[in-house]
Write a protein that holds these residues in place. Structure first.
Motif, mmCIF file in Angstrom:
data_model
loop_
_atom_site.group_PDB
_atom_site.id
_atom_site.type_symbol
_atom_site.label_atom_id
_atom_site.label_comp_id
_atom_site.label_asym_id
_atom_site.label_seq_id
_atom_site.Cartn_x
_atom_site.Cartn_y
_atom_site.Cartn_z
ATOM 1 N N ARG A 107 0.817 -1.214 0.000
ATOM 2 C CA ARG A 107 0.000 0.000 0.000
ATOM 3 C C ARG A 107 0.854 1.270 0.000
ATOM 4 N NH1 ARG A 107 -2.167 -0.617 6.234
ATOM 5 N NH2 ARG A 107 -0.208 -1.389 7.041
ATOM 6 N N GLU A 127 -3.341 -2.296 -5.195
ATOM 7 C CA GLU A 127 -4.223 -2.804 -6.253
ATOM 8 C C GLU A 127 -5.338 -1.821 -6.606
ATOM 9 O OE1 GLU A 127 -5.625 -4.763 -2.368
ATOM 10 O OE2 GLU A 127 -3.716 -4.696 -3.429
ATOM 11 N N ASN A 128 -5.602 -0.830 -5.733
ATOM 12 C CA ASN A 128 -6.639 0.166 -6.016
ATOM 13 C C ASN A 128 -6.113 1.418 -6.721
ATOM 14 O OD1 ASN A 128 -8.357 -1.577 -4.737
ATOM 15 N ND2 ASN A 128 -8.749 -0.271 -2.984
ATOM 16 N N GLU A 130 -5.018 3.695 -9.512
ATOM 17 C CA GLU A 130 -5.249 3.740 -10.954
ATOM 18 C C GLU A 130 -4.260 4.646 -11.670
ATOM 19 O OE1 GLU A 130 -9.354 4.755 -11.528
ATOM 20 O OE2 GLU A 130 -9.971 2.675 -11.260
ATOM 21 N N THR A 153 -7.097 6.644 -6.609
ATOM 22 C CA THR A 153 -7.466 5.244 -6.447
ATOM 23 C C THR A 153 -8.793 4.970 -7.139
ATOM 24 O OG1 THR A 153 -8.602 5.696 -4.375
ATOM 25 C CG2 THR A 153 -6.286 5.072 -4.229
ATOM 26 N N ALA A 154 -9.109 3.706 -7.268
ATOM 27 C CA ALA A 154 -10.368 3.287 -7.888
ATOM 28 C C ALA A 154 -11.534 3.814 -7.065
ATOM 29 C CB ALA A 154 -10.430 1.766 -7.966
ATOM 30 N N THR A 179 2.409 -0.929 -8.615
ATOM 31 C CA THR A 179 1.010 -1.364 -8.808
ATOM 32 C C THR A 179 0.939 -2.423 -9.894
ATOM 33 O OG1 THR A 179 0.526 0.434 -10.364
ATOM 34 C CG2 THR A 179 0.045 0.834 -8.036
#
Length: 184
Positions: A107, A127-128, A130, A153-154, A179
């Protein structure tokens, strides 16, 4: 051993943060570029040398013996002046030292220290993330290569803004590389 005062440090050792998972490793530790401390350092220096130059300035302006005051008043001025300089130094350093951006293998963390009584922590899982955008503005930013990195982020729930960090283009690229590696 120099990590304590670094503003850009990849893979720091002997460094942990509150809430770090057992298998989580810090891959990048960031603070604002050291040159951004210049404003509070200059104010503190001004206040520290003020008592030295103030009598000459007042005399030059045409006032007679400017410190024909009781010694208690002058000493009170000195105490208040140096206490103010100390507060500026203390607060400026704490603000710089504790505003930290951390990228781990899981993170991105933004720890914002506003005052002794307020700390804000924003977390964004890799992973979130973008996109990561960088910007360099101003004369000092261009000369010393520091600027801002905005991480989106998403779902637009969390946006992390890294302020006045060194090598912002490299930092944004570093985060995007993590990422992609995390997604694979």
């Amino acid at each position: 051993t120099g990590f304590m005062f670094s503003s850009y440090l990849e893979h720091p050792t002997h460094c942990r943060f509150e809430g770090q998972d057992e298998d989580e490793k810090i891959v990048l530790l960031l603070r604002s570029h050291p040159v951004t401390n210049l404003s509070w350092i200059l104010w503190a220096l001004f206040l520290m040398f003020l008592p030295v130059f103030l009598p000459a300035v007042i005399t030059t302006l045409g006032f007679d013996d400017p410190f024909n005051l009781p010694a208690a008043y002058y000493n009170g001025f000195l105490v208040i002046n140096y206490l103010l300089a100390t507060v500026i130094i203390f607060e400026g350093f704490l603000y710089w030292f504790f505003n930290v951006y951390i990228v781990t293998n899981k993170r991105v963390i933004d720890i914002t220290f506003t005052s002794l009584l307020l700390k804000n922590v924003d977390l964004a899982p890799l992973e979130n993330i973008e996109e990561a955008n960088s910007s360099i503005t101003g004369f000092l930013g261009t000369i010393f290569n520091f600027g801002n990195v905005a991480i989106q982020t998403a779902g637009a729930n969390i946006a992390i803004h890294m302020i006045k960090v060194p090598n912002p283009v490299k930092v944004a690229d570093f985060i995007l590389d993590r990422t992609k590696n995390n997604a694979n």
